[in-house]
Design a protein around this motif. Structure first.
Motif, PDB file in Angstrom:
ATOM      1  N   PRO A   7       0.834  -1.211   0.000  1.00 32.02           N
ATOM      2  CA  PRO A   7       0.000   0.000   0.000  1.00 32.02           C
ATOM      3  C   PRO A   7       0.866   1.257   0.000  1.00 32.02           C
ATOM      4  N   THR A  76      -0.962  -7.061   3.134  1.00 28.74           N
ATOM      5  CA  THR A  76      -1.867  -6.468   2.157  1.00 28.74           C
ATOM      6  C   THR A  76      -1.055  -5.971   0.976  1.00 28.74           C
ATOM      7  N   TRP A  78      -1.591  -4.106  -2.992  1.00 28.70           N
ATOM      8  CA  TRP A  78      -2.501  -3.436  -3.906  1.00 28.70           C
ATOM      9  C   TRP A  78      -2.049  -3.712  -5.323  1.00 28.70           C
ATOM     10  N   ARG A  88      -7.057  -5.211  -4.649  1.00 30.66           N
ATOM     11  CA  ARG A  88      -6.277  -5.470  -3.445  1.00 30.66           C
ATOM     12  C   ARG A  88      -6.326  -6.943  -3.109  1.00 30.66           C
ATOM     13  N   TYR A 108      -9.144 -11.533  -2.105  1.00 34.38           N
ATOM     14  CA  TYR A 108      -8.828 -10.520  -3.112  1.00 34.38           C
ATOM     15  C   TYR A 108     -10.102  -9.851  -3.598  1.00 34.38           C
TER      16      TYR A 108
END
Length: 177
Positions: A7, A76, A78, A88, A108
């Motif tokens: 992220p 996480t 992206w 994501r 996802y």
């Protein structure tokens, strides 16, 4: 070319657009997004709040990071193309009873306007080596029994159906040789 990244605040505007799409679709109920939408949706537009959110997401991968009771460390990622947020993915580092039954290692979501372009398959494929580096030899990936598109994604990446539980299909995918 789209890629999985940690992220990053540089996709702020596009992220906000994607979250609006998810809300319009009724995705507030989805487990991958519901908690974050509940906590941040009213303030994500503020750059300092978004920066804190990004920092918190990246910290979730660390074992020592405080988290909601019963939650596990989570990486996480992206899926972006340039500064455009496409989707994501979350890799849970281990399974607790809920994840073993219904949630799996990987969840996802592709923003609604970016679907049907192969992004979910690409994201899941790119996530497998990341899961392997975390130490997961086989990942459990689940989808609703009615989600044909997700089932096709999981099977395309090598998912082998184990069974069906609680309205979910449960697939295992090897992360390496």
């Amino acid at each position: 070319m789209p890629q999985l990244i940690a992220p990053d605040v540089r996709v702020h505007a596009s992220f906000l657009d994607a979250m609006r799409e998810f809300v319009e679709e009724g995705a507030g109920e989805r487990s991958l997004l519901a908690h974050e939408m509940e906590r941040y949706a009213g303030s994500w537009h503020r750059p300092e709040v978004f920066a804190g959110y990004v920092e918190a997401l990246n910290a979730e991968a660390l074992e020592e990071t405080p988290r909601v009771e019963g939650w596990v460390p989570n990486t996480t990622l992206w899926y972006v193309e340039g500064d455009t947020f496409l989707g994501r993915l979350a890799i849970r580092h281990r399974l607790n009873p809920f994840l073993r039954e219904l949630g799996g290692h990987i969840g996802y979501a592709v923003r609604p306007t970016a679907r049907r372009r192969g992004y979910a398959t690409a994201m899941l494929t790119e996530a497998l080596p990341v899961a392997r580096r975390i130490g997961i030899g086989s990942v459990l990936v689940t989808c609703d029994t009615t989600n044909t598109a997700s089932r096709k994604v999981i099977e395309a990446v090598g998912g082998v159906l184990e069974d069906q539980r609680g309205g979910k299909l449960r697939f295992w995918i090897r992360t390496g040789p």
